[in-house]
Design a protein around this motif. Structure first.
Motif, short mmCIF file in Angstrom:
data_model
loop_
_atom_site.label_atom_id
_atom_site.label_comp_id
_atom_site.label_asym_id
_atom_site.label_seq_id
_atom_site.Cartn_x
_atom_site.Cartn_y
_atom_site.Cartn_z
N TYR A 61 0.82 -1.21 0.00
CA TYR A 61 0.00 0.00 0.00
C TYR A 61 0.85 1.26 0.00
N CYS A 62 1.89 1.27 0.80
CA CYS A 62 2.75 2.44 0.88
C CYS A 62 3.39 2.75 -0.48
N LEU A 63 3.96 1.75 -1.09
CA LEU A 63 4.63 1.96 -2.37
C LEU A 63 3.64 2.26 -3.49
N ALA A 64 2.51 1.57 -3.51
CA ALA A 64 1.53 1.78 -4.58
C ALA A 64 0.88 3.15 -4.46
N PHE A 65 0.52 3.54 -3.25
CA PHE A 65 -0.14 4.83 -3.09
C PHE A 65 0.82 5.98 -3.28
N ARG A 66 2.10 5.78 -3.01
CA ARG A 66 3.06 6.86 -3.25
C ARG A 66 3.15 7.12 -4.75
N ALA A 67 3.27 6.07 -5.53
CA ALA A 67 3.34 6.23 -6.99
C ALA A 67 2.06 6.87 -7.52
N GLU A 68 0.93 6.42 -7.02
CA GLU A 68 -0.35 6.98 -7.45
C GLU A 68 -0.49 8.44 -7.04
N ALA A 69 -0.02 8.77 -5.85
CA ALA A 69 -0.08 10.15 -5.37
C ALA A 69 0.80 11.06 -6.22
N GLU A 70 1.96 10.58 -6.59
CA GLU A 70 2.85 11.39 -7.44
C GLU A 70 2.21 11.66 -8.79
N VAL A 71 1.56 10.66 -9.36
CA VAL A 71 0.89 10.86 -10.66
C VAL A 71 -0.24 11.88 -10.52
N ALA A 72 -1.02 11.76 -9.44
CA ALA A 72 -2.12 12.70 -9.22
C ALA A 72 -1.61 14.12 -9.01
N ILE A 73 -0.52 14.27 -8.27
CA ILE A 73 0.04 15.60 -8.03
C ILE A 73 0.55 16.21 -9.32
N ALA A 78 -0.50 15.54 -12.35
CA ALA A 78 -1.67 15.89 -13.18
C ALA A 78 -2.33 17.17 -12.67
N PHE A 79 -2.41 17.32 -11.34
CA PHE A 79 -3.00 18.53 -10.77
C PHE A 79 -2.21 19.76 -11.16
N TRP A 80 -0.89 19.72 -11.01
CA TRP A 80 -0.08 20.88 -11.33
C TRP A 80 -0.10 21.20 -12.83
N ARG A 81 -0.19 20.17 -13.66
CA ARG A 81 -0.28 20.43 -15.11
C ARG A 81 -1.60 21.10 -15.46
N CYS A 82 -2.68 20.72 -14.79
CA CYS A 82 -3.98 21.35 -15.02
C CYS A 82 -4.00 22.77 -14.44
N ALA A 83 -3.40 22.94 -13.29
CA ALA A 83 -3.41 24.26 -12.63
C ALA A 83 -2.56 25.27 -13.39
N ASN A 84 -1.48 24.81 -13.94
CA ASN A 84 -0.58 25.71 -14.66
C ASN A 84 -0.02 24.98 -15.88
N ALA A 103 1.60 26.00 -18.28
CA ALA A 103 2.93 26.47 -18.70
C ALA A 103 4.04 25.86 -17.86
N LEU A 104 3.68 25.11 -16.84
CA LEU A 104 4.66 24.51 -15.93
C LEU A 104 5.38 23.37 -16.64
N THR A 105 6.68 23.48 -16.74
CA THR A 105 7.46 22.45 -17.42
C THR A 105 7.82 21.33 -16.44
N THR A 106 8.28 20.24 -17.01
CA THR A 106 8.68 19.11 -16.17
C THR A 106 9.86 19.48 -15.28
N GLU A 107 10.77 20.30 -15.80
CA GLU A 107 11.93 20.71 -15.00
C GLU A 107 11.50 21.56 -13.81
N LEU A 108 10.56 22.45 -14.00
CA LEU A 108 10.06 23.27 -12.89
C LEU A 108 9.36 22.40 -11.85
N MET A 109 8.62 21.39 -12.31
CA MET A 109 7.95 20.48 -11.38
C MET A 109 8.98 19.70 -10.56
N ARG A 110 10.04 19.26 -11.20
CA ARG A 110 11.09 18.54 -10.46
C ARG A 110 11.78 19.45 -9.46
N GLU A 111 11.97 20.72 -9.83
CA GLU A 111 12.59 21.68 -8.91
C GLU A 111 11.69 21.90 -7.69
N ARG A 112 10.40 22.02 -7.91
CA ARG A 112 9.47 22.16 -6.79
C ARG A 112 9.48 20.93 -5.90
#
Length: 124
Positions: free
Chosen positions: A17-29, A31-37, A39-48
């Motif tokens: 559960y810990c490993l599966a939900f972490r991966a799922e949470a990262e995907v959801a986060i 997707a959320f940031w891509r929808c919210a902004n 213009a946000l690039t993958t590099e900026l997301m990694r920096e955040r």
């Protein structure tokens, strides 16, 4: 073998559960940031993500490390369970496993019935 079986089941469930939900949470986060902004690039997301990890003191990586250790412990328990079953006998271990599974199902059923009764009394 019953204690080992219980430990193995609990550690395996917690680690998966810990490993599966972490991966799922990262995907959801992401997707959320891509929808919210958009213009946000993958590099900026990694920096955040690096900034957030620095702020949290690496807590997420520590939790993942614990989950991996639990999974390794679970694998060791499974190995020793098989070794113990070879000595004790598979029939006894399987019988204990079925009894444990039935008791767990009974406990969950009783909890759900109690929750349903409380909700029924609250709604009525």
């Amino acid at each position: 073998p019953l204690v080992t079986l219980c430990t193995w089941l609990l550690l395996t469930t917690a680690a998966v559960y810990c490993l599966a939900f972490r991966a799922e949470a990262e995907v959801a986060i992401h997707a959320f940031w891509r929808c919210a902004n958009p213009a946000l690039t993958t590099e900026l997301m990694r920096e955040r993500e690096r900034e957030n990890e620095a702020l949290s003191g690496g807590l997420l990586s520590d939790v993942s490390s614990v989950a991996v250790l639990c999974a390794a412990n679970s694998a060791a328990n499974a190995f020793f369970l098989v070794a113990g079953c070879s000595v004790i006998g598979w029939r006894r271990v399987l019988r204990a496993g079925v009894a444990l599974g039935s008791a767990g199902s009974l406990f969950c059923g009783l909890l759900l019935a109690a929750l349903g009764a409380v909700l029924h009394l609250d709604g009525g």
